[in-house]
Design a protein around this motif. Structure first.
Motif: not given
Length: 404
Positions: A87-91, A95-97
């Motif tokens: 994804x474009x925003x790894x963080x 955090x979603x996972x």
């Protein structure tokens, strides 16, 4: 019986006493039991009525519930529609996972990355490092690229490679200490040397996606392997004349073995047999979950590969190989118990044992000094509340646990 209260922490808020019909700390069962949490840490536990020393503390009576340590998942790729490292925003993705699995009781999670080009893996390690260093995730697991093409599973075969030490050093050194687990096929040229280098770097060397025979599996353990990645899956099967790695790993007391108790990866009888053979302290329940966990069936990507999820089962569109799972550890707990694994043994397999595999002494149990990560279970082993660092996670069921 009870433990002595810990010294007061300057500036601490009032502690909270959690009482339940049963408290399984990971080392003992207290019925009824209670624990005291202060500033996100367990400071006391006991059996019966809470000690009078805590009478002025906030009281949370959980009634007939069972209080257990927060779950520890050492092998998870995604959930909530997101994947670690993608994804474009790894963080944000990570955090979603983590939040998706935390709602199901997993309070300590390792970010598993599938095979990708070396620069992409290096970027993912560096990108996830802030979450590892802050404690939001427990580290990174490299599941690839040093895997056997004969047992590639849901990994892009063109990206698999032999484990050159320079490549191993490059990834593990991208941000020292961030990579905690590396899955490797030790029979590959340079495999045993790579195992030694992984261990020297302070990571757990795991055997998996391997064509190793029994002798090679034992040689890998001699070199430093201490974990088997999703035992049975993506490795030579057991044969009465050619036992492959499975029996060698089950019989070796130096090795912990991952099991995926989702009813898809392993038959319940296999789960029961493997857990009994490995025993308490060596069995680790994992999810191997991918991004579709916690969301709807449909089309997803695992790395660069297209995955179709139908009725919760994830398979590669091309070839039909199982492509991870949509499992959460609460479901794995119920699956293991239904397969015949005793409850305390199953709980150990997703708390104390994976914590030990990671070398963590602050999680996986609820004794004084542990982080206040706890799961409230009802009589059907359903998660009704989660504490993470002493804070209640949102989105849990209503009921007596509203006192949390």
């Amino acid at each position: 019986m009870s433990s002595a209260p810990a010294p007061a922490v300057p500036g601490a808020q009032s502690p909270t006493v959690y009482s339940a019909a049963s408290l399984r700390t990971g080392r003992r069962t207290l019925s009824p039991g209670w624990m005291v949490v202060d500033q996100g840490v367990v400071v006391a536990v006991g059996e019966g009525e809470p000690d009078a020393a805590w009478a002025s503390a906030e009281q949370a009576d959980l009634g007939a519930a069972t209080l257990v340590p927060g779950f520890v998942d050492v092998h998870c790729h995604g959930g909530g529609g997101a994947s670690f490292g993608d994804g474009p925003d790894l963080l944000a993705s990570a955090r979603t996972v983590a939040a998706t699995h935390r709602a199901h009781g997993t309070t300590t999670i390792v970010a598993s990355l599938v095979t990708a080009p070396l620069p992409a893996l290096r970027d993912a390690i560096v990108g996830l490092a802030p979450l590892v260093e802050s404690g939001e995730i427990a580290g990174v697991h490299l599941e690839g690229p040093w895997l056997s093409p004969l047992h590639k599973g849901a990994h892009e075969p063109t990206l698999l490679r032999e484990p050159a030490l320079a490549d191993v050093d490059s990834l593990l050194g991208a941000r020292p200490g961030v990579v905690k687990v590396v899955t490797i096929a030790p029979e590959l040229p340079g495999g045993l040397d790579a195992v030694r280098r992984i261990v020297e770097a302070g990571a757990v060397a795991a055997i998996g996606h391997t064509d190793a025979d029994a002798a090679t599996a034992t040689a890998a353990v001699d070199a430093g392997v201490t974990l088997a990645t999703h035992l049975f899956n993506a490795m030579l099967p057991v044969h009465h004349r050619v036992p492959g790695p499975v029996l060698a790993l089950l019989e070796d007391p130096r090795v912990a073995v991952e099991l995926i108790a989702d009813g898809v990866h392993l038959h319940p009888l296999t789960v029961q047999h493997a857990a009994r053979s490995a025993g308490v302290g060596r069995t680790v329940l994992v999810t191997d979950a991918m991004s579709a966990t916690g969301v709807a069936d449909g089309e997803y990507l695992l790395g660069s590969l297209v995955v179709d999820v139908v009725e919760g089962v994830a398979r590669l569109r091309e070839g039909g190989s199982i492509a991870g799972s949509t499992l959460t550890l609460d479901v794995a707990l119920r699956g293991a118990v239904a397969a015949g694994v005793p409850l305390d043994d199953a709980l150990a397999a997703l708390t104390t044992t994976p914590a030990r595999v990671l070398g963590r002494t602050d999680v996986g149990h609820l004794e004084p000094g542990a982080r206040a990560d706890a799961v409230v279970l009802d009589g059907s082993l359903t998660v009704v509340a989660v504490l993470h660092g002493g804070r209640r996670e949102p989105g849990q069921s209503s009921g007596p646990v509203d006192l949390l």
